[in-house]
Design a protein around this motif. Structure first.
Motif: not given
Lengths: 122, 175
Positions: B50-53, B109, B113, B116-117, B120, B125, B129
């Motif tokens: 998942g994105i957070a981990i 790196a 950049l 998203r979790v 932020p 933020y 890109g």
């Protein structure tokens, strides 16, 4: 003190590589993203069948339960299989190289022994 | 050699004596590298974690990667100095490690950049890109190919240390 010196040197190298990346993004971004950027963004936003939601793409699902969902296990298995396959391949090649080197050395020793026996006979 | 050099026969029999004979630095390298490998395997499996981990693990890997480079800085200097000698060893390992340094640094790196979790959450933020997203995916794939090569090129050291740490004994021929 020595550790800190090494840490500073390593951080400097990493910073140099990051600067290289920033320069690439600034001067040659088109070499990497010509036409595929939008597609990649869409793929990430979709997140696949079981993929998590992403901040900034509409919903705030963090995917914290992903690891508990057995449906996501094949993703991890896929990574592990690739790693094991590559490790096995490299180890097999290295073992073959060692065997070849040992065989060469055995041949060389046998030949030199044969030559010295010939010299002794003469 | 770390720890007390005197080991009792009982210790030796249980493998504790064998473990004590492994230098602290070798032990640190072995376990730390193992954690790095497991961490990378998990972090690469984005669909599993998942994105957070994935993002927090990636940030942790960034710090661990810097520490790994620091711990082996002596090797970097020594091998770089000897690189252009005609009978230099470790040329292939050096090339793989250099490629891995570039790929992993770009990957981490670019990951920062496009965060998203994690970022932020810290109040930062990043702009993100398409370039960084593409670079992140590309370098992650290259890193997945290079990490096992990096590990496998040291398989003899790994087997040797694992044997001593875990108390494995090589099968001996009888006769």
């Amino acid at each position: 003190m020595r550790f800190l010196r090494h840490l500073a040197a390593a951080a400097l190298v990493v910073a140099a590589v990051v600067l290289l990346g920033l320069a690439w993004a600034h001067f040659g971004a088109s070499t990497l993203v010509s036409g595929v950027g939008h597609q990649v963004q869409q793929e990430l936003a979709a997140g696949g069948t079981h993929g998590p939601g992403i901040y900034g793409f509409g919903h705030a699902e963090l995917g914290l339960g992903s690891m508990l969902d057995p449906a996501n296990l094949p993703v991890l298995r896929h990574t592990v299989v690739i790693e094991i396959a590559v490790i096995a391949g490299v180890v097999i090649l290295d073992v073959m190289r060692l065997w070849a080197r040992r065989a060469d050395r055995r041949d060389w020793l046998a030949q030199s022994q044969y030559r010295s026996e010939d010299d002794a006979d003469e | 050699v770390s720890g007390s050099p005197a080991t009792s026969p009982a210790d030796t029999a249980t493998g504790i004596g064998r473990r004590r004979k492994v230098a602290a630095r070798v032990r640190l390298d072995f376990w730390f590298d193992l954690v790095l490998l497991l961490g990378f395997t998990l972090a690469y499996s984005f669909g599993f974690t998942g994105i957070a981990i994935h993002e927090w693990l990636g940030l942790g890997l960034g710090v661990a990667f810097l520490l790994h480079l620091t711990l082996h800085w002596d090797w970097v200097i020594r091998t770089t100095k000897n690189l252009f000698r005609p009978r230099a060893h470790d040329k292939l390992i050096y090339a793989v490690n250099l490629a891995l340094l570039l790929a992993m640094t770009f990957c981490i790196a670019s990951g920062i950049l496009i965060s998203r979790v994690a970022l932020p959450y810290l109040g930062i933020y990043p702009l993100g890109g398409a370039f960084w997203t593409r670079l992140h995916i590309l370098t992650a794939e290259v890193t997945l190919g290079l990490v096992p090569v990096h590990v496998a090129l040291r398989w003899r050291w790994i087997v040797q240390v694992a044997r001593r740490l875990l108390g494995w004994r090589p099968a001996r021929r009888r006769g």
